[in-house]
Design an enzyme around this catalytic site. Structure first.
Site, mmCIF file in Angstrom:
data_model
loop_
_atom_site.group_PDB
_atom_site.id
_atom_site.type_symbol
_atom_site.label_atom_id
_atom_site.label_comp_id
_atom_site.label_asym_id
_atom_site.label_seq_id
_atom_site.Cartn_x
_atom_site.Cartn_y
_atom_site.Cartn_z
ATOM 1 C CE1 TYR A 129 -3.445 3.109 1.237
ATOM 2 C CE2 TYR A 129 -1.885 3.581 2.786
ATOM 3 C CZ TYR A 129 -2.967 3.783 1.780
ATOM 4 O OH TYR A 129 -3.317 5.539 1.951
ATOM 5 C CE LYS A 184 -2.620 6.155 -1.066
ATOM 6 N NZ LYS A 184 -3.629 7.172 -1.800
#
Length: 344
Positions: free
Chosen positions: A142, A146
């Site tokens: 995750y 980003k």
């Protein structure tokens, strides 16, 4: 200003829609036809049907907008094993939004990244916006998604686009329909004293402060800059104890020593691979041993400070769950509470 909010039906997105409308801005909310609109109930906004993976829908949604707040993301990484979809939404979707905003002549894009995309300092002091991500991609996909999205932002800024990045920490507060960050309140209410307490800590912030600081970033943020949105750095134990106090249950008290975390992580990974649902993932378990703390001083200087105390935020989180029937007892919680009354 005319503002588009992607991810408008989510936790942060819905609060941002509210904050923008209360500040007098016109808001267009991007959402899928199948999206629940509960979080937007009672607000004045224009619906824009679409998805960040659907470029034509973004072109239409961005038309005539001054600001685009790109909040949409796959954020429940500990529940989601579809890593390819996460990268498609978080990375490719961000690129789609940037390109659609540029082609539509949008004045400024505010990209909601995450504090997870920031690394740790070697001296263990709270990290600021300058610290680069320092984990292997497979350890925290995750966060890596980003990081890649931010790299796309940097390319866009280099080519002349006006984009500001905000990096929220763990977000608490009322209205978390999908139980993204506030699930700690429900876990402590349900499992109480049986929850192991990891030795690390996290930074927290209220969702209403996050929404307000998004608008400040649109108004005063510097192009290409990151801004960490946070209020306080806290030990997991401190948060657990306060959540237990609010719920009226015995506090978690079983310490989880750091040396046990790799073993616990391996067991959790094996269970998930076998299709057995668990409330955390292996990487999250390992990170529980670290103090994932941040320095909020740059944001305070340039955008403003978070104003809602974390205890108030956690209280509002739990009370919202109570009011909306998220707090339920099952056989496990009844057994845990019964034993807890006998022991404590």
């Amino acid at each position: 200003m005319q503002a588009l909010v992607t991810g408008a039906t989510g936790f942060v997105g819905a609060h941002l829609v509210r904050a923008l409308t209360e500040a007098g801005h016109q808001v267009r909310a991007l959402h899928r036809a199948s999206s629940r609109l509960d979080a937007l109930a009672g607000l004045t906004y224009e619906s824009a049907l679409g998805d960040v993976t659907d470029r034509p829908s973004l072109d239409a949604a961005c038309k005539g907008c001054d600001w685009v707040f790109h909040v949409a993301a796959v954020a429940d990484y500990w529940r989601n094993d579809d890593v390819n979809r996460m990268y498609a939404v978080n990375v490719d979707g961000t690129q789609n939004v940037l390109e659609a905003a540029r082609d539509a002549g949008v004045k400024r894009v505010i990209f909601t990244s995450s504090a997870a995309a920031i690394g740790a300092r070697l001296d263990k002091q709270p990290a600021d916006e300058q610290v680069p991500f320092d984990l292997r991609p497979e350890r925290f996909p995750y966060a890596h998604s980003k990081v890649l999205a931010e790299a796309g932002v940097a390319d866009s800024v280099a080519s002349g686009q006006d984009v500001v990045i905000v990096n929220p920490v763990v977000v608490l507060g009322p209205g978390d329909l999908n139980i993204i960050s506030g699930d700690i309140a429900l876990k402590v209410r349900r499992l109480s004293w049986t929850i192991p307490v990891p030795p690390g800590g996290v930074a927290v912030v209220d969702v209403r402060d996050v929404a307000r600081l998004h608008i400040a970033a649109a108004e005063r943020g510097r192009t290409g800059e990151r801004y960490i949105l946070g209020a306080q750095n806290l030990k997991h134990q401190t948060i657990f104890y306060e959540a237990a106090r609010l719920a009226g249950v015995p506090a978690p008290g079983l310490p989880l020593p750091r040396f046990t975390l790799p073993f616990a992580s391996a067991v959790i990974g094996a269970l998930r691979n076998a299709g057995i649902p668990v409330p955390v993932d292996a990487n999250q378990t390992l990170l529980g041993g670290e103090n994932i703390y941040f320095d909020f001083s740059k944001t305070a200087r340039e955008l403003g400070t978070a104003t809602i105390d974390w205890k108030q935020s956690l209280r509002d989180t739990y009370e919202w769950y109570l009011a909306h029937d998220y707090v339920k007892d099952d056989a496990v919680s009844r057994w845990v509470h019964l034993i807890g009354r006998l022991l404590f």
